[in-house]
Design a protein around this motif. Structure first.
Motif, PDB file in Angstrom:
ATOM      1  N   ARG A   1       4.245  -1.941   4.779  1.00 48.42           N
ATOM      2  CA  ARG A   1       4.561  -3.213   5.189  1.00 48.42           C
ATOM      3  C   ARG A   1       3.399  -4.075   5.084  1.00 48.42           C
ATOM      4  NH1 ARG A   1       9.717  -4.783   6.880  1.00 48.42           N
ATOM      5  NH2 ARG A   1       8.590  -6.475   8.071  1.00 48.42           N
ATOM      6  N   GLU A   2       2.177  -3.386   5.435  1.00 49.46           N
ATOM      7  CA  GLU A   2       0.923  -4.285   5.304  1.00 49.46           C
ATOM      8  C   GLU A   2       0.420  -4.674   4.050  1.00 49.46           C
ATOM      9  OE1 GLU A   2      -2.267  -2.853   7.838  1.00 49.46           O
ATOM     10  OE2 GLU A   2      -3.598  -3.464   5.934  1.00 49.46           O
ATOM     11  N   LEU A   3       0.697  -3.776   2.960  1.00 46.86           N
ATOM     12  CA  LEU A   3       0.242  -4.140   1.578  1.00 46.86           C
ATOM     13  C   LEU A   3       1.260  -5.190   0.909  1.00 46.86           C
ATOM     14  CD1 LEU A   3      -1.393  -3.957  -0.908  1.00 46.86           C
ATOM     15  CD2 LEU A   3       0.216  -1.648  -1.702  1.00 46.86           C
ATOM     16  N   VAL A   4       2.765  -4.976   1.021  1.00 49.18           N
ATOM     17  CA  VAL A   4       3.651  -5.823   0.415  1.00 49.18           C
ATOM     18  C   VAL A   4       3.619  -6.886   1.205  1.00 49.18           C
ATOM     19  CG1 VAL A   4       5.931  -5.876  -0.363  1.00 49.18           C
ATOM     20  CG2 VAL A   4       4.968  -3.750  -0.398  1.00 49.18           C
ATOM     21  N   GLY A   5       3.442  -6.856   2.773  1.00 53.34           N
ATOM     22  CA  GLY A   5       3.335  -8.187   3.345  1.00 53.34           C
ATOM     23  C   GLY A   5       2.362  -9.072   2.925  1.00 53.34           C
ATOM     24  N   THR A   6       1.252  -8.493   2.703  1.00 55.02           N
ATOM     25  CA  THR A   6      -0.081  -9.448   2.332  1.00 55.02           C
ATOM     26  C   THR A   6       0.373 -10.028   0.914  1.00 55.02           C
ATOM     27  OG1 THR A   6      -1.384  -7.828   3.525  1.00 55.02           O
ATOM     28  CG2 THR A   6      -2.441  -9.296   1.786  1.00 55.02           C
ATOM     29  N   LEU A   7       0.864  -9.127   0.068  1.00 59.66           N
ATOM     30  CA  LEU A   7       1.109  -9.761  -1.307  1.00 59.66           C
ATOM     31  C   LEU A   7       1.859 -10.907  -1.203  1.00 59.66           C
ATOM     32  CD1 LEU A   7       0.586  -6.269  -3.160  1.00 59.66           C
ATOM     33  CD2 LEU A   7      -0.729  -8.319  -3.410  1.00 59.66           C
TER      34      LEU A   7
ATOM     35  N   GLY B   1       6.089 -15.502  -1.473  1.00 61.62           N
ATOM     36  CA  GLY B   1       7.211 -14.738  -1.790  1.00 61.62           C
ATOM     37  C   GLY B   1       7.995 -13.966  -0.618  1.00 61.62           C
ATOM     38  N   HIS B   2       8.739 -12.994  -0.824  1.00 59.09           N
ATOM     39  CA  HIS B   2       9.468 -12.274   0.026  1.00 59.09           C
ATOM     40  C   HIS B   2       9.181 -10.709  -0.116  1.00 59.09           C
ATOM     41  CE1 HIS B   2      12.060 -15.779   1.271  1.00 59.09           C
ATOM     42  NE2 HIS B   2      11.779 -15.925  -0.083  1.00 59.09           N
ATOM     43  N   LEU B   3       8.785 -10.072   1.097  1.00 57.59           N
ATOM     44  CA  LEU B   3       8.629  -8.754   1.098  1.00 57.59           C
ATOM     45  C   LEU B   3      10.092  -8.062   0.757  1.00 57.59           C
ATOM     46  CD1 LEU B   3       6.836  -6.927   3.923  1.00 57.59           C
ATOM     47  CD2 LEU B   3       9.036  -6.032   3.253  1.00 57.59           C
ATOM     48  N   ALA B   4       9.810  -7.001  -0.250  1.00 60.05           N
ATOM     49  CA  ALA B   4      11.107  -6.231  -0.617  1.00 60.05           C
ATOM     50  C   ALA B   4      10.808  -4.962  -0.862  1.00 60.05           C
ATOM     51  CB  ALA B   4      11.807  -7.071  -1.881  1.00 60.05           C
ATOM     52  N   GLY B   5      11.728  -4.215  -1.559  1.00 57.71           N
ATOM     53  CA  GLY B   5      11.533  -2.920  -1.910  1.00 57.71           C
ATOM     54  C   GLY B   5      11.905  -2.069  -0.536  1.00 57.71           C
ATOM     55  N   ASP B   6      11.279  -0.465  -0.640  1.00 60.66           N
ATOM     56  CA  ASP B   6      11.659   0.493   0.688  1.00 60.66           C
ATOM     57  C   ASP B   6      11.352  -0.495   1.889  1.00 60.66           C
ATOM     58  OD1 ASP B   6      12.880   1.887  -1.539  1.00 60.66           O
ATOM     59  OD2 ASP B   6      10.983   3.398  -1.553  1.00 60.66           O
ATOM     60  N   PRO B   7       9.846  -0.844   1.966  1.00 64.26           N
ATOM     61  CA  PRO B   7       9.676  -1.231   3.218  1.00 64.26           C
ATOM     62  C   PRO B   7      10.362  -2.301   3.991  1.00 64.26           C
ATOM     63  CG  PRO B   7       7.949  -1.906   1.631  1.00 64.26           C
ATOM     64  CD  PRO B   7       8.901  -0.864   0.696  1.00 64.26           C
ATOM     65  N   ARG B   8      11.169  -3.033   3.136  1.00 65.61           N
ATOM     66  CA  ARG B   8      12.055  -3.961   3.783  1.00 65.61           C
ATOM     67  C   ARG B   8      13.060  -3.254   4.516  1.00 65.61           C
ATOM     68  NH1 ARG B   8      16.144  -8.235   1.526  1.00 65.61           N
ATOM     69  NH2 ARG B   8      16.336  -9.692   3.420  1.00 65.61           N
ATOM     70  N   ARG B   9      13.558  -2.188   4.075  1.00 62.08           N
ATOM     71  CA  ARG B   9      14.394  -1.467   4.926  1.00 62.08           C
ATOM     72  C   ARG B   9      13.872  -0.533   5.857  1.00 62.08           C
ATOM     73  NH1 ARG B   9      15.353   0.792  -0.192  1.00 62.08           N
ATOM     74  NH2 ARG B   9      15.344   2.930   0.279  1.00 62.08           N
ATOM     75  N   TRP B  10      12.554  -0.641   6.138  1.00 65.94           N
ATOM     76  CA  TRP B  10      11.809   0.242   7.162  1.00 65.94           C
ATOM     77  C   TRP B  10      11.851   1.753   6.822  1.00 65.94           C
ATOM     78  CZ3 TRP B  10       8.884  -2.763  10.474  1.00 65.94           C
ATOM     79  CH2 TRP B  10       9.121  -4.185  10.687  1.00 65.94           C
ATOM     80  N   ALA B  11      12.270   1.836   5.415  1.00 68.90           N
ATOM     81  CA  ALA B  11      12.023   3.610   5.081  1.00 68.90           C
ATOM     82  C   ALA B  11      11.086   4.156   5.654  1.00 68.90           C
ATOM     83  CB  ALA B  11      12.211   3.485   3.691  1.00 68.90           C
ATOM     84  N   ASP B  12      11.075   5.360   5.934  1.00 68.15           N
ATOM     85  CA  ASP B  12       9.866   6.147   6.689  1.00 68.15           C
ATOM     86  C   ASP B  12       9.014   6.303   5.689  1.00 68.15           C
ATOM     87  OD1 ASP B  12      11.488   7.840   5.597  1.00 68.15           O
ATOM     88  OD2 ASP B  12      12.081   8.964   7.182  1.00 68.15           O
TER      89      ASP B  12
ATOM     90  N   LEU C   1      -6.224  -7.550  -4.644  1.00 65.49           N
ATOM     91  CA  LEU C   1      -5.721  -6.484  -4.305  1.00 65.49           C
ATOM     92  C   LEU C   1      -5.233  -5.622  -5.518  1.00 65.49           C
ATOM     93  CD1 LEU C   1      -3.408  -7.132  -0.964  1.00 65.49           C
ATOM     94  CD2 LEU C   1      -5.391  -5.402  -1.152  1.00 65.49           C
ATOM     95  N   ILE C   2      -4.925  -6.258  -6.617  1.00 66.50           N
ATOM     96  CA  ILE C   2      -4.256  -5.710  -7.842  1.00 66.50           C
ATOM     97  C   ILE C   2      -5.613  -5.818  -8.945  1.00 66.50           C
ATOM     98  CG2 ILE C   2      -2.861  -6.456  -9.643  1.00 66.50           C
ATOM     99  CD1 ILE C   2      -1.353  -5.588  -6.887  1.00 66.50           C
ATOM    100  N   VAL C   3      -5.646  -4.571  -9.201  1.00 60.46           N
ATOM    101  CA  VAL C   3      -6.899  -4.258 -10.057  1.00 60.46           C
ATOM    102  C   VAL C   3      -6.376  -4.380 -11.645  1.00 60.46           C
ATOM    103  CG1 VAL C   3      -8.438  -3.496  -8.607  1.00 60.46           C
ATOM    104  CG2 VAL C   3      -6.880  -1.944  -9.813  1.00 60.46           C
ATOM    105  N   ALA C   4      -5.241  -4.115 -11.709  1.00 61.04           N
ATOM    106  CA  ALA C   4      -4.689  -3.970 -13.189  1.00 61.04           C
ATOM    107  C   ALA C   4      -3.080  -4.315 -13.411  1.00 61.04           C
ATOM    108  CB  ALA C   4      -4.939  -2.594 -13.832  1.00 61.04           C
TER     109      ALA C   4
END
Ligand SMILES: [Zn+2]
Ligand SMILES: [Zn+2]
Length: 547
Positions: free
Chosen positions: A168-174, A180-191, A217-220
């Motif tokens: 959540r922290e990583l995707v939230g920061t990006l 933009g909007h946080l998405a992927g597994d952390p948006r479903r609060w997957a464990d 945060l993105i190196v490559a």
């Protein structure tokens, strides 16, 4: 040269510097200090350059002379000289790509140097062209492994799933940095998160992707297409950014949020600017992200019941103080809970049997009772409850004498050792403990530590049965590496009619914030407020021993 950096750019530079310090082996606290300074500076309304000019920058919390000097250098020259040096030494791009491919940082840099690659792109080319085969110590197996990992790039997964709080922290920061909007597994609060994504609406998607490539945060960037890109962090974690025109935002958010099973069950997705209109066009009720896990369930055709909300929680029933292994006093924990808007808090420190950390005996519990009474006097009408996290001993008895337990208002019963026992032994042991009239709730029932310890063999069906008979509740523990019960078991508990308690197991005032993770996990099991005991006011909680 006067650099004219704004606060966001300064924060970016500090974050990047922190990552470099981290790679170069600087201490944890130094790295954290720079990360925190970046967090602090990013949202500041006053330009840091002005604060520096007025000599006021050190009035900011956490900014000492060391960081102030770095800020001064950054604002006057536009860069941090030491960061530039480190970039040559530690090569974050190679490290990030290497970790993603399964190489240690040193190995990635070594390999890069051996084939003359300075960037991720060059290393990738070298691997693809088979130039690695000529490097000493690289066998055909390693080479094949690296090639295979590269071939999977457009469906990049981290090597090991990320814990929910980190994801959540990583995707939230990006997401904030890309607007933009946080998405992927952390948006479903997957464990555990394997797909990390940000979805951005923009009439010029290529600009978003360009900006993504420059984020600290993105190196490559390892893969780029017209509407999406995948970048890796210095830890080697891949994050996908999807950039689409605003009229397709809803479509791509649904696609990037649901499990593949769920998304497939929706059929072809129409273009939609937001998710609500997409579900409407499909003729289906809106499904909250937490429930977009399995294929579309027909029983949901009538709509989803309103899931429990974080702000419906009235108190936390499992937290620790510094009398066992917590960091804050009873009073500090209680005050922080009250400041969160709660009505009550149960202090549940460990008992002696836990061993690896300090535990309380009967006398300690009595003494703590006086401290709790004093806190209650100061904080009324807020209520601190006298609780305990009592170890369940191997024979199913409890780790405190009955006359002590009788005095307590909230007893969490916990298994801390012997998680590998057989289903039969575990279940007998736990059910026996649940029969004790003082027990209020079973803590972290499956005992897993995500990525470290598998679930125990406890038979939940039998345990739920005993809970119904005895009137005992079951915990949804909000520690990010526990999240126990997890989603499917929450569902089973609700179906069985067992009340759920959302708890943090906080060991610090900050830990109280994990309530959000517990509530999200309960929501993934379909919990409504009525299913969650601690959404009730104090006078409707079952406190003290059952008669
Ligand atoms: Zn515990
Ligand atoms: Zn605990």
């Amino acid at each position: 040269m006067a650099a004219d950096l704004d606060n966001a750019e300064i924060a970016d530079a500090l974050e990047r510097y922190a990552s470099l310090l981290d790679l170069s082996g600087s201490g944890y606290y130094t790295v954290r200090a720079y990360r925190r300074a970046a967090e602090l500076i990013r949202p500041l309304p006053t330009p840091v350059a002005d604060l520096l000019r007025q000599g006021k920058v050190q009035t900011l919390r956490g900014i000492g002379p060391g960081i102030a000097a770095v800020l001064e250098e950054l604002v006057t020259s536009g860069e941090i000289a030491r960061a530039r040096e480190l970039e040559g030494e530690v090569e974050p791009e190679l490290v990030g790509l290497g970790r993603y491919l399964g190489l240690g940082p040193q190995r990635a840099v070594e390999l890069g140097r051996a084939v003359g690659a300075r960037t991720a792109g060059e290393l990738r080319e070298a691997i693809a062209a088979g130039r690695l085969a000529s490097v000493r110590g690289v066998g055909p197996k390693t080479e094949a492994k690296l090639r295979a990992a590269l071939a999977r790039e457009h469906e990049a997964r981290p090597r090991r799933g990320l814990l929910l709080n980190r994801a959540r922290e990583l995707v939230g920061t990006l997401a904030v940095q890309l607007e933009g909007h946080l998405a992927g597994d952390p948006r479903r609060w997957a464990d555990v998160s394997n797909r990390l994504a940000v979805v951005c609406a923009s009439p010029r998607p290529e600009q978003v992707l360009d900006r993504f490539a420059t984020l600290p945060l993105i190196v490559a960037v390892i893969d780029r297409r017209p509407d999406r890109a995948i970048g890796v962090t210095v830890e080697g974690i891949p994050v996908e950014v999807v950039a689409v025109p605003p009229e397709r935002l809803g479509t791509e958010l649904v696609r990037a949020t649901g499990s593949s099973e769920f998304v497939a069950s929706l059929g072809a997705l129409p273009a939609a600017a937001d998710e609500e209109s997409l579900f409407r066009e499909l003729g289906r009720p809106f499904v909250p992200p937490e429930l977009r896990e399995a294929a579309w369930a027909p029983s949901l055709a009538t709509g989803v019941p309103p899931l429990v909300e974080l702000d419906e929680v009235r108190g936390d029933l499992h937290v620790h103080s510094d009398e066992s292994d917590g960091k804050a006093t009873v009073f500090e924990m209680a005050e922080a809970a009250r400041d969160r808007g709660y009505d009550y808090l149960a202090i549940c420190d460990h008992t002696k049997n836990v061993r690896v950390v300090p535990g309380l005996d009967g006398d300690d519990v009595r003494r703590q009772g006086e401290e709790i009474a004093a806190a209650n006097e100061r904080l009324a009408p807020f209520r601190v409850l006298r609780g305990i996290e009592c170890d369940i001993l191997p024979d199913g008895s409890l780790d405190l004498p009955d006359d002590i337990l009788t005095d307590l208002e909230w007893v969490q019963a916990s298994v801390h050792a012997g998680q590998r026992g057989s289903a039969d032994a575990m279940t007998k042991r736990v059910v026996e403990a649940l029969r004790h009239p003082s027990v209020s709730c079973l803590s972290h029932p499956k005992g897993r530590i995500i990525n470290h310890r598998p679930e125990n063999a406890l038979d939940l069906e039998q345990v739920f049965e005993a809970m119904i008979e005895e009137g005992v509740a079951v915990e949804v523990n909000g520690l990010p590496d526990r999240l126990d019960l997890r989603d499917a078991y929450v569902r089973a508990a609700i179906d069985a009619g067992v009340p759920i308690v959302c708890s943090t197991d906080a060991h610090s005032t900050r830990g109280l914030g994990n309530m959000q993770l517990s509530v999200a996990t309960a929501r993934r099991g379909g919990a409504t407020a009525a299913d969650v005991l601690n959404t009730r006011p104090l006078d409707r909680l079952p406190l003290g021993p059952r008669s």
